[in-house]
Design a protein around this motif. Structure first.
Motif, PDB file in Angstrom:
ATOM      1  N   VAL A 155       0.245   1.371   4.629  1.00 51.11           N
ATOM      2  CA  VAL A 155      -0.640   1.020   3.543  1.00 51.11           C
ATOM      3  C   VAL A 155      -1.752   1.957   3.694  1.00 51.11           C
ATOM      4  O   VAL A 155      -2.382   2.091   4.542  1.00 51.11           O
ATOM      5  CB  VAL A 155      -1.129  -0.432   3.664  1.00 51.11           C
ATOM      6  N   THR A 156      -1.871   2.967   2.560  1.00 53.75           N
ATOM      7  CA  THR A 156      -3.191   3.730   2.426  1.00 53.75           C
ATOM      8  C   THR A 156      -4.211   3.444   1.604  1.00 53.75           C
ATOM      9  O   THR A 156      -3.789   2.765   0.271  1.00 53.75           O
ATOM     10  CB  THR A 156      -2.628   5.153   2.264  1.00 53.75           C
ATOM     11  N   LEU A 157      -5.460   3.631   1.898  1.00 52.26           N
ATOM     12  CA  LEU A 157      -6.588   3.147   1.280  1.00 52.26           C
ATOM     13  C   LEU A 157      -7.456   4.318   0.921  1.00 52.26           C
ATOM     14  O   LEU A 157      -7.436   5.392   1.844  1.00 52.26           O
ATOM     15  CB  LEU A 157      -7.315   2.256   2.089  1.00 52.26           C
ATOM     16  N   VAL A 202     -11.177   5.328   0.356  1.00 44.98           N
ATOM     17  CA  VAL A 202     -12.479   4.936   0.791  1.00 44.98           C
ATOM     18  C   VAL A 202     -13.241   4.560  -0.354  1.00 44.98           C
ATOM     19  O   VAL A 202     -13.471   5.182  -1.199  1.00 44.98           O
ATOM     20  CB  VAL A 202     -13.517   5.715   1.779  1.00 44.98           C
ATOM     21  N   GLY A 203     -13.949   3.235  -0.662  1.00 44.00           N
ATOM     22  CA  GLY A 203     -14.737   2.791  -1.633  1.00 44.00           C
ATOM     23  C   GLY A 203     -13.987   2.532  -2.820  1.00 44.00           C
ATOM     24  O   GLY A 203     -14.494   2.132  -3.788  1.00 44.00           O
ATOM     25  N   ALA A 204     -12.542   2.204  -2.726  1.00 39.13           N
ATOM     26  CA  ALA A 204     -11.613   2.083  -3.949  1.00 39.13           C
ATOM     27  C   ALA A 204     -10.929   0.523  -3.456  1.00 39.13           C
ATOM     28  O   ALA A 204     -10.205   0.844  -2.615  1.00 39.13           O
ATOM     29  CB  ALA A 204     -10.853   2.989  -4.329  1.00 39.13           C
ATOM     30  N   GLU A 205     -11.096  -0.403  -4.156  1.00 43.13           N
ATOM     31  CA  GLU A 205     -10.385  -1.352  -3.728  1.00 43.13           C
ATOM     32  C   GLU A 205      -8.893  -1.360  -3.986  1.00 43.13           C
ATOM     33  O   GLU A 205      -8.576  -0.649  -5.105  1.00 43.13           O
ATOM     34  CB  GLU A 205     -10.703  -2.993  -4.415  1.00 43.13           C
ATOM     35  N   ARG A 206      -7.913  -2.087  -3.257  1.00 45.78           N
ATOM     36  CA  ARG A 206      -6.504  -2.026  -3.414  1.00 45.78           C
ATOM     37  C   ARG A 206      -6.003  -3.193  -3.303  1.00 45.78           C
ATOM     38  O   ARG A 206      -6.320  -4.149  -2.189  1.00 45.78           O
ATOM     39  CB  ARG A 206      -5.676  -0.998  -2.541  1.00 45.78           C
ATOM     40  N   ARG A 207      -5.131  -3.921  -4.001  1.00 44.57           N
ATOM     41  CA  ARG A 207      -4.658  -4.992  -4.066  1.00 44.57           C
ATOM     42  C   ARG A 207      -3.205  -5.257  -3.638  1.00 44.57           C
ATOM     43  O   ARG A 207      -2.278  -4.314  -3.998  1.00 44.57           O
ATOM     44  CB  ARG A 207      -4.400  -5.794  -5.539  1.00 44.57           C
ATOM     45  N   ILE A 208      -2.879  -6.151  -2.767  1.00 46.14           N
ATOM     46  CA  ILE A 208      -1.449  -6.419  -2.068  1.00 46.14           C
ATOM     47  C   ILE A 208      -1.045  -7.693  -2.681  1.00 46.14           C
ATOM     48  O   ILE A 208      -1.894  -8.773  -2.440  1.00 46.14           O
ATOM     49  CB  ILE A 208      -1.481  -6.163  -0.823  1.00 46.14           C
ATOM     50  N   ASP A 209       0.040  -7.934  -3.418  1.00 43.91           N
ATOM     51  CA  ASP A 209       0.609  -9.070  -3.761  1.00 43.91           C
ATOM     52  C   ASP A 209       1.666  -9.645  -2.733  1.00 43.91           C
ATOM     53  O   ASP A 209       2.405  -8.803  -2.340  1.00 43.91           O
ATOM     54  CB  ASP A 209       1.179  -9.135  -5.217  1.00 43.91           C
ATOM     55  N   TRP A 210       1.551 -10.772  -2.461  1.00 43.85           N
ATOM     56  CA  TRP A 210       2.419 -11.393  -1.395  1.00 43.85           C
ATOM     57  C   TRP A 210       3.447 -12.429  -1.898  1.00 43.85           C
ATOM     58  O   TRP A 210       3.060 -12.990  -3.018  1.00 43.85           O
ATOM     59  CB  TRP A 210       1.721 -12.104  -0.431  1.00 43.85           C
ATOM     60  N   PRO A 211       4.527 -12.751  -1.239  1.00 41.54           N
ATOM     61  CA  PRO A 211       5.600 -13.714  -2.067  1.00 41.54           C
ATOM     62  C   PRO A 211       4.861 -15.195  -1.807  1.00 41.54           C
ATOM     63  O   PRO A 211       5.430 -16.167  -2.355  1.00 41.54           O
ATOM     64  CB  PRO A 211       6.735 -13.773  -1.302  1.00 41.54           C
ATOM     65  N   ALA A 212       3.743 -15.404  -0.845  1.00 39.59           N
ATOM     66  CA  ALA A 212       3.371 -16.660  -0.737  1.00 39.59           C
ATOM     67  C   ALA A 212       2.022 -16.411   0.094  1.00 39.59           C
ATOM     68  O   ALA A 212       1.569 -15.312   0.324  1.00 39.59           O
ATOM     69  CB  ALA A 212       4.506 -17.431   0.433  1.00 39.59           C
ATOM     70  N   ALA A 213       1.123 -17.402   0.341  1.00 42.81           N
ATOM     71  CA  ALA A 213      -0.036 -17.289   0.714  1.00 42.81           C
ATOM     72  C   ALA A 213      -0.001 -16.853   2.222  1.00 42.81           C
ATOM     73  O   ALA A 213       0.862 -17.297   2.993  1.00 42.81           O
ATOM     74  CB  ALA A 213      -0.918 -18.712   0.790  1.00 42.81           C
ATOM     75  N   GLU A 233      -5.581   8.045  -7.441  1.00 45.43           N
ATOM     76  CA  GLU A 233      -5.372   6.534  -7.711  1.00 45.43           C
ATOM     77  C   GLU A 233      -4.183   5.886  -6.968  1.00 45.43           C
ATOM     78  O   GLU A 233      -3.297   6.437  -7.311  1.00 45.43           O
ATOM     79  CB  GLU A 233      -5.380   6.371  -9.251  1.00 45.43           C
ATOM     80  N   LEU A 234      -4.572   4.746  -6.260  1.00 42.99           N
ATOM     81  CA  LEU A 234      -3.358   4.369  -5.821  1.00 42.99           C
ATOM     82  C   LEU A 234      -3.080   2.836  -6.330  1.00 42.99           C
ATOM     83  O   LEU A 234      -4.166   1.970  -6.714  1.00 42.99           O
ATOM     84  CB  LEU A 234      -3.955   3.965  -4.232  1.00 42.99           C
ATOM     85  N   ARG A 235      -1.919   2.607  -6.690  1.00 40.96           N
ATOM     86  CA  ARG A 235      -1.517   1.411  -7.420  1.00 40.96           C
ATOM     87  C   ARG A 235      -1.405   0.241  -6.313  1.00 40.96           C
ATOM     88  O   ARG A 235      -1.523   0.277  -5.346  1.00 40.96           O
ATOM     89  CB  ARG A 235      -0.314   1.688  -8.104  1.00 40.96           C
TER      90      ARG A 235
END
Length: 113
Positions: A29-31, A33-44, A102-104
């Motif tokens: 997972v590459t981020l 700096v200063g830009a938010e990135r979302r990760i969606d999971w199959p559950a909490a 831009e990272l998706r």
């Protein structure tokens, strides 16, 4: 010597029975700096963050998504993620750099994809 072999085999069996055998190679997972990135999971999930991330990385969980924000660059660092309602786990290799690209968002599936 035989006793040590039995102990090692017993430890490996316990490790595999814990559900951690589902953890394959770390997901990169590459981020930026200063830009938010979302990760969606199959559950909490619950995210185990190393102490070295204090002040450098913020992660917020909301339902089945987590939002990652790096405040400074850092090298690849292991982060363990576990589903709250099961023993399913993922191992991430998270890093951050200054970047303009831009990272998706990322969608994680149970099989680790």
């Amino acid at each position: 010597m035989t006793r040590w072999v039995v102990i090692v085999l017993a430890c490996l069996a316990a490790f595999n029975a814990s559900g951690l055998d589902e953890v394959a190679e770390p997901l990169a997972v590459t981020l930026n700096v200063g830009a938010e990135r979302r990760i969606d999971w199959p559950a909490a999930v619950e995210i185990a963050m190393p102490d070295s991330f204090n002040g450098v990385l913020t992660v917020q969980n909301l339902q089945r998504s987590s939002y990652w924000l790096a405040r400074a660059p850092f090298p690849p660092t292991r982060v363990w993620v576990r589903e709250l309602d099961s023993d399913h786990s993922w191992l991430l290799s998270v890093s951050a750099a200054k970047g303009e690209r831009e990272l998706r968002s990322i969608t994680i599936e149970r099989d680790g994809n």
